[in-house]
Scaffold this motif. Structure first.
Motif, mmCIF file in Angstrom:
data_model
loop_
_atom_site.group_PDB
_atom_site.id
_atom_site.type_symbol
_atom_site.label_atom_id
_atom_site.label_comp_id
_atom_site.label_asym_id
_atom_site.label_seq_id
_atom_site.Cartn_x
_atom_site.Cartn_y
_atom_site.Cartn_z
ATOM 1 N N GLY A 36 0.951 -1.224 0.087
ATOM 2 C CA GLY A 36 0.037 -0.136 0.006
ATOM 3 C C GLY A 36 0.674 1.238 0.097
ATOM 4 O O GLY A 36 1.696 1.357 -0.799
ATOM 5 N N SER A 37 0.509 2.171 0.813
ATOM 6 C CA SER A 37 1.222 3.486 0.964
ATOM 7 C C SER A 37 2.572 3.496 1.284
ATOM 8 O O SER A 37 3.218 4.382 0.781
ATOM 9 C CB SER A 37 0.205 4.284 1.749
ATOM 10 O OG SER A 37 0.390 3.908 3.017
ATOM 11 N N GLY A 38 2.986 2.375 2.203
ATOM 12 C CA GLY A 38 4.502 2.715 2.468
ATOM 13 C C GLY A 38 4.952 3.451 3.261
ATOM 14 O O GLY A 38 5.996 3.853 3.101
ATOM 15 N N THR A 39 4.200 3.938 4.236
ATOM 16 C CA THR A 39 4.686 4.977 5.147
ATOM 17 C C THR A 39 5.821 4.429 5.949
ATOM 18 O O THR A 39 6.779 4.960 6.429
ATOM 19 C CB THR A 39 3.801 5.621 6.067
ATOM 20 O OG1 THR A 39 3.086 4.750 6.822
ATOM 21 C CG2 THR A 39 2.768 6.444 4.865
ATOM 22 N N ASN A 40 5.639 3.030 6.397
ATOM 23 C CA ASN A 40 6.472 2.305 7.169
ATOM 24 C C ASN A 40 7.907 2.305 6.327
ATOM 25 O O ASN A 40 8.820 2.387 7.022
ATOM 26 C CB ASN A 40 6.137 1.062 7.797
ATOM 27 C CG ASN A 40 5.317 1.196 8.913
ATOM 28 O OD1 ASN A 40 6.038 1.641 9.876
ATOM 29 N ND2 ASN A 40 3.911 0.966 8.832
ATOM 30 N N LEU A 41 7.563 1.947 5.095
ATOM 31 C CA LEU A 41 8.681 1.827 4.091
ATOM 32 C C LEU A 41 9.484 3.016 4.219
ATOM 33 O O LEU A 41 10.804 3.250 4.242
ATOM 34 C CB LEU A 41 8.351 1.699 2.738
ATOM 35 C CG LEU A 41 9.246 1.942 1.594
ATOM 36 C CD1 LEU A 41 10.716 0.740 1.856
ATOM 37 C CD2 LEU A 41 8.836 1.696 0.340
ATOM 38 N N ALA A 112 5.966 -4.700 5.478
ATOM 39 C CA ALA A 112 5.611 -3.379 5.921
ATOM 40 C C ALA A 112 4.239 -3.056 5.159
ATOM 41 O O ALA A 112 4.334 -2.265 4.235
ATOM 42 C CB ALA A 112 6.792 -2.350 5.718
ATOM 43 N N GLY A 113 3.258 -3.625 6.030
ATOM 44 C CA GLY A 113 2.103 -3.272 5.113
ATOM 45 C C GLY A 113 1.851 -4.289 4.301
ATOM 46 O O GLY A 113 1.202 -3.857 3.216
ATOM 47 N N ILE A 133 5.663 -5.750 11.034
ATOM 48 C CA ILE A 133 4.975 -4.956 11.684
ATOM 49 C C ILE A 133 3.287 -4.994 11.827
ATOM 50 O O ILE A 133 2.771 -5.079 10.606
ATOM 51 C CB ILE A 133 5.286 -3.124 11.782
ATOM 52 C CG1 ILE A 133 4.843 -2.496 12.716
ATOM 53 C CG2 ILE A 133 4.949 -2.841 10.185
ATOM 54 C CD1 ILE A 133 5.565 -1.076 12.987
ATOM 55 N N HIS A 134 2.684 -4.984 13.037
ATOM 56 C CA HIS A 134 1.270 -5.166 13.086
ATOM 57 C C HIS A 134 0.558 -4.362 13.907
ATOM 58 O O HIS A 134 1.134 -3.946 15.106
ATOM 59 C CB HIS A 134 0.831 -6.794 13.501
ATOM 60 C CG HIS A 134 -0.569 -7.105 13.680
ATOM 61 N ND1 HIS A 134 -1.155 -7.434 12.775
ATOM 62 C CD2 HIS A 134 -1.223 -7.121 14.674
ATOM 63 C CE1 HIS A 134 -2.624 -7.655 13.157
ATOM 64 N NE2 HIS A 134 -2.360 -7.422 14.139
ATOM 65 N N PRO A 135 -0.421 -3.812 13.547
ATOM 66 C CA PRO A 135 -1.208 -2.617 14.156
ATOM 67 C C PRO A 135 -1.953 -2.878 15.369
ATOM 68 O O PRO A 135 -3.201 -2.596 15.492
ATOM 69 C CB PRO A 135 -1.921 -1.967 13.233
ATOM 70 C CG PRO A 135 -2.298 -2.874 12.320
ATOM 71 C CD PRO A 135 -1.215 -3.878 12.250
ATOM 72 N N LEU A 196 -0.071 4.640 13.952
ATOM 73 C CA LEU A 196 0.935 4.727 12.489
ATOM 74 C C LEU A 196 2.078 5.803 12.893
ATOM 75 O O LEU A 196 3.376 5.210 12.709
ATOM 76 C CB LEU A 196 0.284 4.958 11.432
ATOM 77 C CG LEU A 196 0.758 5.048 10.174
ATOM 78 C CD1 LEU A 196 1.209 3.361 9.698
ATOM 79 C CD2 LEU A 196 0.056 5.605 8.991
ATOM 80 N N GLU A 199 4.425 3.718 15.001
ATOM 81 C CA GLU A 199 5.243 2.415 13.947
ATOM 82 C C GLU A 199 6.293 3.179 13.412
ATOM 83 O O GLU A 199 7.344 2.219 13.192
ATOM 84 C CB GLU A 199 4.291 2.069 13.180
ATOM 85 C CG GLU A 199 2.957 1.329 13.615
ATOM 86 C CD GLU A 199 2.060 0.979 12.490
ATOM 87 O OE1 GLU A 199 2.559 0.797 11.366
ATOM 88 O OE2 GLU A 199 0.761 0.834 12.591
HETATM 89 C C1 GRF Z 1 0.538 -0.117 8.838
HETATM 90 O O1 GRF Z 1 -0.789 0.308 9.961
HETATM 91 C C2 GRF Z 1 0.912 -1.400 9.302
HETATM 92 O O2 GRF Z 1 0.887 -1.741 10.826
HETATM 93 C C3 GRF Z 1 -0.052 -2.432 8.801
HETATM 94 O O3 GRF Z 1 -0.341 -1.750 7.603
HETATM 95 C C4 GRF Z 1 -0.146 -0.524 7.632
HETATM 96 C C5 GRF Z 1 1.109 -0.151 6.734
HETATM 97 O O4 GRF Z 1 0.737 1.110 6.455
HETATM 98 N N1 GRF Z 1 0.791 -3.552 8.587
HETATM 99 P P1 GRF Z 1 2.243 1.641 5.327
HETATM 100 O O5 GRF Z 1 1.721 1.101 3.897
HETATM 101 O O6 GRF Z 1 3.489 1.421 5.992
HETATM 102 O O7 GRF Z 1 1.696 3.131 5.210
#
Ligand code: GRF
Length: 233
Positions: A36-41, A112-113, A133-135, A196, A199
């Motif tokens: 998805g959006s990859g904010t953790n990336l 990561a997502g 990573i799990h929310p 988030l 995270e």
């Molecule tokens: C985050 O909430 C993460 O915990 C879950 O999916 C979401 C990923 O968001 N696994 P992003 O793609 O990293 O923005």
């Protein structure tokens, strides 16, 4: 022997002798899987750019349209798409995904997502060097829609967990957690945003521990700094 006279730098030229550059210690190679959006990336990219002891050597998405792919490209990181809709079954998708991961020669794989359930074969291929990573504050709220379920449960505390990936979905040994309060006027969006933000601090910190060889999985136990972790950091 000495260069002959005319080749020597002219007196006073003080030609600097280039000191041999000592190669910096190679950083941990990390492959990040997104959907998805990859904010953790992005948090990992920023941490690596800020000097953390790891580098993102590849990003893989199962969705061609994942916005997170543009974050990798903008950072000059190679990207691969392994589109699950293009495979006849889960096993063949997982084989292709595993090969795409392995091609980057990673020391660590980070989900990561990443919104696919991995087969045992794929998990076992990277056992001990795959994080997710799990929310939620595992073991509470494994699975999906964790923020909504936390609100419905009326829980006072919520958060995120980073764990080693095992064949048990969202069930691997938890390494570290970030806790946030649930506020009375929270809805799914406000709670998700609060989690988030934490995270984005938690994941790079855990990846750095792994890069510093402080973190390992032995059996189903997390070891940190040479001792089994009795409960998540
Ligand atoms: C985050 O909430 C993460 O915990 C879950 O999916 C979401 C990923 O968001 N696994 P992003 O793609 O990293 O923005």
């Amino acid at each position: 022997g000495l260069p002959n006279r005319e080749d020597r730098p002219k007196r006073g030229s003080h030609a600097k002798r280039l000191l041999p550059m000592t190669p910096a210690a190679p950083r941990l190679r990390v492959v990040v899987l997104i959907s998805g959006s990859g904010t953790n990336l992005q948090a990992l990219i920023d941490a690596a750019a800020a000097g953390q002891p790891f580098e993102i050597c590849g990003v893989i998405s199962n969705r061609p349209a994942a916005p997170g792919l543009a974050r990798a490209t903008a950072a000059g990181i190679p990207v691969r798409v392994v589109d699950h809709t293009k495979f006849p079954d889960r096993a063949r998708f997982d084989d292709a995904l595993g090969d795409a991961i392995a091609a980057f020669l990673p020391g660590l794989v980070v989900l990561a997502g990443f919104m696919r359930i991995l087969s045992d074969a794929l998990v076992n291929r990277f056992a001990g060097r795959m994080l997710n990573i799990h929310p939620s504050l595992l073991p509470r709220f494994q699975g999906l829609h964790t923020h909504r379920r936390a609100l419905e449960a009326g829980t006072a505390e919520h958060g995120a967990s980073v764990h080693f990936v095992t064949t048990e979905l969202d069930g691997g040994p938890v390494i570290a957690q970030a806790r946030v309060p649930v506020q009375a006027d929270d809805d799914e969006a406000t709670l998700a945003a609060r989690v988030l933000a934490r995270e984005h601090e938690l994941l790079p910190r855990v990846v750095s521990w792994f890069a510093q060889e402080r973190l390992a999985m032995h059996g189903d136990q997390v070891w940190l700094d040479g001792a089994p972790l009795r409960h998540p950091v």
